[in-house]
Design an enzyme around this catalytic site. Structure first.
Site, short mmCIF file in Angstrom:
data_model
loop_
_atom_site.label_atom_id
_atom_site.label_comp_id
_atom_site.label_asym_id
_atom_site.label_seq_id
_atom_site.Cartn_x
_atom_site.Cartn_y
_atom_site.Cartn_z
N TYR A 1 0.81 -1.22 0.00
CA TYR A 1 0.00 0.00 0.00
C TYR A 1 0.85 1.28 0.00
CZ TYR A 1 -4.43 -2.42 0.45
OH TYR A 1 -5.54 -3.20 0.21
N GLU B 1 -6.56 -28.26 9.52
CA GLU B 1 -6.50 -27.35 8.38
C GLU B 1 -7.37 -26.11 8.56
OE1 GLU B 1 -8.04 -27.13 3.73
OE2 GLU B 1 -7.79 -29.08 4.66
N ASP C 1 -8.56 -31.66 4.44
CA ASP C 1 -9.54 -32.13 3.46
C ASP C 1 -8.90 -33.11 2.48
OD1 ASP C 1 -11.61 -30.56 4.44
OD2 ASP C 1 -11.27 -28.92 3.02
#
Length: 269
Positions: free
Chosen positions: A13, A98, A159
């Site tokens: 930024y 996770e 997953d």
């Protein structure tokens, strides 16, 4: 040199027109670290910490502040700010989760009342450097400082999809973008306990077909990319489960099978 630290987002930024996107800043910072063989911390650049930890462990910072994860979930400090890590002698398992949603569900369901000897950690998806550094510190330095913890289990629950396997690989073997710091950002002894495709078969794939998700073209490409890596090819479990995922053509999230039963099973073996 100033003691002021900046995040990579702060740098972006400061000159959006120059950098154009955050990825450019990430690449420049990694290139500088690699070229000068220094860490991001030594360049006084940090990422926003996002990892959480809960369980029988205390982190004592160099400032004297004590972060006690046995009393509440803590958002831990960068490992280079930690003076001492104290793990209760009854502790015998670190479980890396996770997803933040699964981590929070464990906490809300009083996980530590039934599993008081387990330390829970989440990197909320793809782990940041602080999360990976802390796990490295727990795995390696504590083995030297507290030999009685040598048999400490470190497991991961992710997953059964390409991104979950990528996250697991990041914890176990390190990330490609920061390979130059791989020795301090990886933990090869992490054991993957699920969810993996062969567990669908054990549960009865036909009974959960509505919960499985078909692999997309992107998914197939990502799985083949992961399988091309030498550290994956040398890990028979990862390699076999990825091949099974391709063969079946499906993926799934953690919640597809009873998680607490899975955890209890691995605590007992």
């Amino acid at each position: 040199m100033s003691d002021t630290f900046m995040t990579k987002r702060d740098i972006y930024y400061q000159n959006v027109l120059l950098f154009k996107n955050q990825v450019t800043v990430d690449q420049v910072v990694n290139d500088l670290c690699c070229t000068f063989n220094v860490s991001r911390y030594q360049l006084q650049i940090r990422a926003c910490n996002k990892g959480l930890i809960s369980g029988p462990i205390q982190l004592i910072l160099k400032s004297g502040v004590v972060l006690d994860a046995s009393q509440s979930v803590i958002k831990y400090a960068k490992p280079n700010k930690i003076q001492v890590i104290t793990i209760q002698t009854s502790s015998r398992w670190i479980l890396i989760v996770e997803k933040d949603a699964i981590f929070q569900s464990f906490i809300s369901n009083a996980f530590h009342q039934t599993h008081p000897n387990t330390i829970l950690i989440t990197g909320k998806g793809y782990p940041d450097v602080a999360t990976r550094s802390l796990i490295f510190k727990l795995s390696n330095e504590l083995q030297r400082e507290q030999p009685h913890l040598y048999q400490f289990k470190i497991s991961a629950l992710v997953d059964a999809d390409p991104d979950g396997i990528e996250i697991l690989s990041c914890y176990k073997f390190g990330s490609k973008s920061m390979a130059f710091q791989g020795d301090t950002l990886s933990c090869p002894r992490i054991k993957w306990i699920g969810i993996y495709p062969s567990q669908w078969i054990l549960q009865g794939k036909s009974s959960m077909i509505n919960q499985l998700i078909q692999l997309s073209t992107r998914d197939y490409k990502k799985v083949w990319n992961i399988l091309s890596r030498s550290n994956i090819r040398n890990d028979s479990l990862l390699k076999n489960e990825l091949c099974r995922m391709i063969h079946l053509g499906y993926k799934s999230e953690i919640q597809i099978i009873p998680i607490f039963k899975l955890i209890q099973f691995h605590l007992e073996i």
